[in-house]
Design an enzyme around this catalytic site. Structure first.
Site, PDB file in Angstrom:
ATOM      1  N   HIS A   3      43.303  40.004  30.622  1.00 37.97           N
ATOM      2  CA  HIS A   3      43.658  40.097  31.152  1.00 37.97           C
ATOM      3  C   HIS A   3      44.016  41.672  31.709  1.00 37.97           C
ATOM      4  O   HIS A   3      43.340  42.463  33.175  1.00 37.97           O
ATOM      5  CB  HIS A   3      45.326  40.139  31.156  1.00 37.97           C
ATOM      6  N   HIS A  30      42.023  44.598  34.720  1.00 34.45           N
ATOM      7  CA  HIS A  30      42.781  45.141  35.437  1.00 34.45           C
ATOM      8  C   HIS A  30      41.451  46.636  35.438  1.00 34.45           C
ATOM      9  O   HIS A  30      40.955  47.687  36.310  1.00 34.45           O
ATOM     10  CB  HIS A  30      43.802  45.870  35.174  1.00 34.45           C
ATOM     11  N   HIS A  61      41.067  37.420  37.103  1.00 35.31           N
ATOM     12  CA  HIS A  61      42.185  37.046  37.752  1.00 35.31           C
ATOM     13  C   HIS A  61      43.359  36.946  37.752  1.00 35.31           C
ATOM     14  O   HIS A  61      44.006  36.357  37.048  1.00 35.31           O
ATOM     15  CB  HIS A  61      42.649  39.064  38.883  1.00 35.31           C
ATOM     16  N   ASN A 118      46.323  35.485  35.369  1.00 35.61           N
ATOM     17  CA  ASN A 118      47.465  36.558  35.725  1.00 35.61           C
ATOM     18  C   ASN A 118      48.574  35.055  36.000  1.00 35.61           C
ATOM     19  O   ASN A 118      49.621  35.311  36.127  1.00 35.61           O
ATOM     20  CB  ASN A 118      47.309  37.439  36.833  1.00 35.61           C
ATOM     21  N   ILE A 147      47.744  42.525  41.610  1.00 39.34           N
ATOM     22  CA  ILE A 147      49.652  43.064  41.148  1.00 39.34           C
ATOM     23  C   ILE A 147      49.103  42.116  39.196  1.00 39.34           C
ATOM     24  O   ILE A 147      48.044  42.228  38.940  1.00 39.34           O
ATOM     25  CB  ILE A 147      49.999  41.379  41.437  1.00 39.34           C
TER      26      ILE A 147
END
Length: 992
Positions: free
Chosen positions: A650, A655, A842, A846, A992
């Protein structure tokens, strides 16, 4: 216009009383007749307008889909004549037709008598028209010699002015901080928005920039969400096309400029999509430039805009000096030197990630804060100075969900409330009934808590704080979807295996390719490399296969391998309180039903000081003792998988690695570049959420260090994974699957891949999304780059890709696996990979976090105690035998750890109301290009089809990994969703 040969038919184009409509009518056709025929559309007579020829009167009728109440004003009439018998046809259009080589026409007029002048006024044959019972003849004033026959002149009526009247309509977004009040006050105080129209052309005489046309915008309208401004301009007809608008903000506060529409041009309105914060002129004197929505490659940039295009990029890059202010728009790189805080406490010192061979890492956005007094290699952690460029910040509706103040204060409030409730921060749950209480009754928050903090917590964590009456509030969690469907799902070995294919972390499972299993670590340091998993253990459980080799050859053995990655950290982690660690391997067997069956877990402790290597295997068992040992071993593996998922699958693989792409795109690609427009939706909010992550989640003593088994080594471990595991060319889904042995190339198979496990929901649905993205990107790239030479000569594009490698990922810049950027295929593969990482990859890692991790026994973030079989004392063993459930509960996270993680997972799994989903809404610039508009419509249509395909797969009872009693359907790749914790929806970006 010219004519040749006497027998050629001649057309006369006559344009009469042209007026530009603010919004062009939807005109389908027009005809001239004495009677209007009916059709599927409404034929409407144009008021009293008509004309006559050869003693016949003709009325004009408009065929339009407009409602009858819509009045048609001053249409432009184009008349044509053909052949000697003069068949006449009239068409209505909303624009003036420009001749390629216009006649030298000075003016024109409509009258009953032609006056003489220095030029010749010549009546146009027998053509005339009448209105209100008066007949008008058409005359042409021309400097053509009388001996020259005038054939089919172009008559432009009502064009005697030397300028266009242009109106600018400006939309400014209102905010929750009193923006509207500030703007109204500013207007009363004679403050405005100042606009300057910029020509896209250079002055042909001087070859210099044409002087801009300036105007002040005044408020004209306000509604619930925005304020409208208008400005008027007189634009000389030789000004050329408007290519950009310069904007100055004379108000005392920043404003958010949504868009500008310039109305009054012959070819229709000009649109500028801005979506940017503009600082007050007294704070930022530099004028902001916004280009029109039309896209240009660098070599195609109109001459009048080239300097603006270059200067805008220079401004966005900055000079690499000074501390950034929250109002800045500068994008630059730095290492992760702000995870620790040695000035506060030396125990908070953490390694600087990036810029060294020991700790390679992607770069983050530079903040330029002052350096630590304790260690100059660190930046200080002033919570108010976690800079992101102003336009990367969350919108207000997003801030309510997750911003610096609410998120950090919300987490802090939970900790304060739990500290008040609990006397021991390491206290675990006494029973599973206590865990169930979190969803049924919740924690009553202490009355001593500040009511403002309570309100804040209610905002930041929707639905978690339940008001029971005016005086009592409870911290109560929604029951996660998996627990709703099956209360005992977490105990199931089949569910444990299924989630490796369709759970929160479907990226780690891999094919076993060789036997025996061996470690690649140095045996002198870590102990024997041979695995404790023996042939006998495996072969006794693989029904239908005689040997391990046979099962491997038939691709029936799969593995979660956290052995070599974790083993070097075992001794370090075990020095910390209330945590432990092993290297682990877990083997699975693919059954005839297409599901995975767990076979064996191996846990390894390396040589630690005087202690020799320890390793043991655990298998599913029918006897009670081994069953409980299996459950405990599985808890350790689940903690390993949860940690790997959060820190690597993740954080690192989405990110962290995308941040350099965001920075490079804004530094090297102009906003008018087609590739910038293609990438921009995939980069929304990423810098902001990453900045918040550095403050709350990944920092020293942040949520991850407090709650995950890796504790203070969490980010250091992600650096090791980046060094050893991350390759850009393996981040696209097909290559990722092939690399893990989960697929092989097969030109005859769907998507060109044959999956090792046919029912692999993440891969099955993910490939649908991958192919849809790739087709859209292919259509887009091939339109703007019809040949490889255009790609190689695109300076902005080449500078962007070079900077991604040499600055954004500079610690890996020399790796041979970086793709070249020379052909359309190269560009398509690169953009598709970035888009996949930011959107579907993602989403898959997530948005299932709360569904599966919201009930923490299913995905614990930490195993706090060693296995009872590792060097046990007599008392420890007897305690396990007598109370195995208590041993398991004590191994689970503490109450504070579990509750804090559940809070964060709920927050991270939540779709914001302003979420922008993949392919849902078209970007304004794409609507102006018919080819791109059609390609996007096809993309959007395919995504809607994918929604239906996924629904049908989830309804298929033959697909055991996504359908069955108590099983959560796999919906993570369904493109669209509403707000909330929905377990579906693929946003464009990492938001997010």
């Amino acid at each position: 216009m010219t004519t040749t040969k006497s027998h050629h038919n001649v057309k006369a184009l006559v344009t009469m009383k042209t007026l530009l409509l603010k919004k062009p009518l939807d005109v389908h056709s027009l005809f001239i007749t004495n009677n209007a025929s009916s059709s599927s559309y409404i034929w409407r007579k144009l008021d009293t307008y008509s004309f006559h020829k050869n003693n016949s009167t003709y009325n004009l009728f408009l065929k339009s889909s407009l409602p009858l109440s819509k009045k048609v004003i001053s249409p432009c009439i184009v008349m044509a004549t053909t052949k000697s018998h003069h068949n006449v046809k009239a068409l209505v259009t909303m624009k003036t037709f420009l001749l390629k080589k216009p006649l030298h026409v000075h003016s024109s007029f409509i009258t009953n008598n032609a006056s003489s002048s220095s030029y010749i006024w010549r009546k146009l044959d027998t053509y005339s028209f009448h209105k209100n019972n008066s007949t008008y003849n058409l005359f042409l004033k021309s400097s053509l010699p009388l001996s020259k026959k005038v054939i089919s002149p172009c008559i432009v009526m009502a064009t005697t002015k030397s300028h266009h009247n242009v109106k600018a309509l400006v939309s400014v977004k209102k905010s929750d901080d009193g923006l509207l009040k500030n703007l109204v006050t500013g207007i009363v105080g004679n403050n405005h928005l100042v606009l300057e129209l910029v020509s896209s052309e250079l002055d042909p005489k001087t070859n210099s920039e044409i002087e801009t046309i300036k105007g002040k915008a005044h408020e004209t309208e306000k509604n619930e969400n925005e304020v409208q401004y208008e400005a008027t301009f007189e634009l000389p007809t030789n000004f050329g096309n408007v290519g950009a608008v310069l904007v100055e903000n004379e108000h005392s506060k920043e404003i958010f400029l949504k868009n500008i529409v310039l109305d009054g041009f012959p070819d229709g309105p000009v649109h500028l999509s801005c979506k940017s914060w503009i600082q007050p002129k007294h704070d930022t004197p530099t004028k902001r430039v916004f280009f029109t929505n039309k896209m240009y490659l660098p070599s195609q940039t109109p001459s009048g805009l080239r300097k603006l295009r270059e200067n805008e990029l220079i401004e966005l890059r900055g000079n690499g000096e000074g501390e950034r202010k929250s109002s800045d728009r500068i994008y630059d790189y730095d290492v992760y030197n702000d995870l620790g805080d040695p000035d506060t406490n030396i125990a908070l010192k953490r390694p600087v990630l990036g810029g060294s061979k020991q700790y390679p890492y992607p770069r983050r956005c530079r903040t330029g804060r002052k350096h630590s007094n304790t260690d100059p290699s660190y930046e200080t952690r002033d919570s108010s100075s976690f800079y992101v460029p102003r336009d990367e910040a969350f919108a207000e509706i997003k801030e309510i969900q997750f911003d610096t103040t609410t998120a950090s204060s919300g987490v802090k409030t939970i900790l304060e409330s739990l500290d008040t409730i609990l006397t021991d921060i390491d206290l675990g749950f006494v029973s599973f009934e206590d865990i169930d209480t979190l969803y049924k009754e919740g924690f009553q928050l202490p009355s001593s808590l500040d009511s403002n903090k309570l309100t804040l917590l209610q905002k930041v964590i929707p639905k978690l704080i339940k008001a029971t009456n005016d005086s009592q509030n409870f911290l109560r969690f929604d029951t996660p979807e998996a627990l709703k469907r099956d209360k005992f799902f977490w105990l199931s070995d089949e569910e444990f295996a299924r989630e490796t294919l369709a759970g929160a972390n479907p990226n780690s499972i891999q094919l076993v390719k060789e036997w025996p299993l061996r470690s690649k670590l140095e045996s002198q340091i870590y102990g024997s490399p041979e695995s404790a998993i023996t042939r006998e253990v495996v072969e006794s459980q693989i029904i239908g296969y005689t040997t391990v080799e046979e099962a491997i050859q038939e691709k029936k053995l799969f593995m979660l391998d956290y052995h070599d990655l974790y083993l070097p950290y075992v001794s370090k982690v075990r020095e910390l309180k209330n945590t432990t660690l092993y290297g682990s391997r877990t083997l699975f067997f693919l059954t005839k039903q297409g599901t995975l069956k767990p076979l064996v877990i191996e846990l390894t402790r390396p040589i630690i000081g005087d202690k020799p290597q320890w390793k043991q295997i655990f298998t599913p068992a029918s006897d009670s003792t081994n069953l409980w040992l299996w459950r405990l071993a599985k808890t350790h593996v689940l903690a390993h998988d949860t940690g790997y998922h959060e820190i690597i699958s993740h954080w690192l693989r989405t990110h962290c690695v995308v941040e350099p792409f965001v920075i490079a795109t804004n530094r090297q690609l102009s906003t008018m570049h087609p590739i910038y427009k293609l990438l921009h939706p995939h980069l929304r909010y990423t810098l902001e959420i990453n900045s918040l992550g550095r403050q709350i989640l990944t920092s020293a003593y942040g949520v991850i260090e407090d709650t995950f088994f890796t504790k203070k080594y969490s980010m250091e471990l992600s650096s090791v994974a980046y060094d050893k595991l991350w390759q850009f060319d393996l981040q696209g889904l097909p290559n990722d699957l092939i690399h893990r042995g989960m697929a092989v190339e097969d030109s005859n198979a769907q998507h060109g891949l044959k999956l090792a496990i046919e029912d692999y929901p993440f891969a099955n649905d993910g490939l649908l999304i991958w192919d849809a993205i790739k087709q859209w990107v292919t259509d887009y790239v091939n339109h703007y780059y019809p040949s490889p030479s255009i790609i190689e000569s695109d300076q902005e594009l080449q500078a962007w890709w070079t900077e991604v490698r040499t600055k954004g990922h500079s610690d890996k810049s020399e790796e041979p696996w970086w793709p070249n950027l020379k052909t359309q295929k190269d560009l398509v593969d690169i953009i598709t990979t970035i888009a996949w990482i930011a959107s579907a990859h993602h989403s898959a890692t997530n948005f299932a976090q709360y569904a599966y991790g919201g009930y923490f026994p299913n995905r614990p973030t930490i195993a706090r105690n060693n296995m009872p079989t590792e060097d046990p004392t007599k008392e420890e063993w007897e305690k396990f035998v007598n109370k195995p459930e208590q041993t398991l509960l004590e191994c689970f996270p503490s109450q504070i750890q579990a509750t804090l993680v559940m809070t964060i997972l709920n927050l991270l799994s939540y779709h914001s109301p302003d979420e922008e989903y993949l392919g849902q809404l078209i970007e304004p610039s794409w609507t102006e290009n018919p080819t791109i508009k059609v390609a996007f419509k096809k993309f959007n249509g395919r995504l809607k089809e994918i929604e239906g395909i996924i629904d049908s797969r989830n309804a298929n009872s033959d697909l055991k990994n996504r359908n069955g009693a108590g099983i959560v359907p796999y919906e993570l790749m369904k493109p669209f969703s509403g707000p909330g914790v929905t377990g579906k929806g693929v946003p464009y970006s990492i938001s997010i």
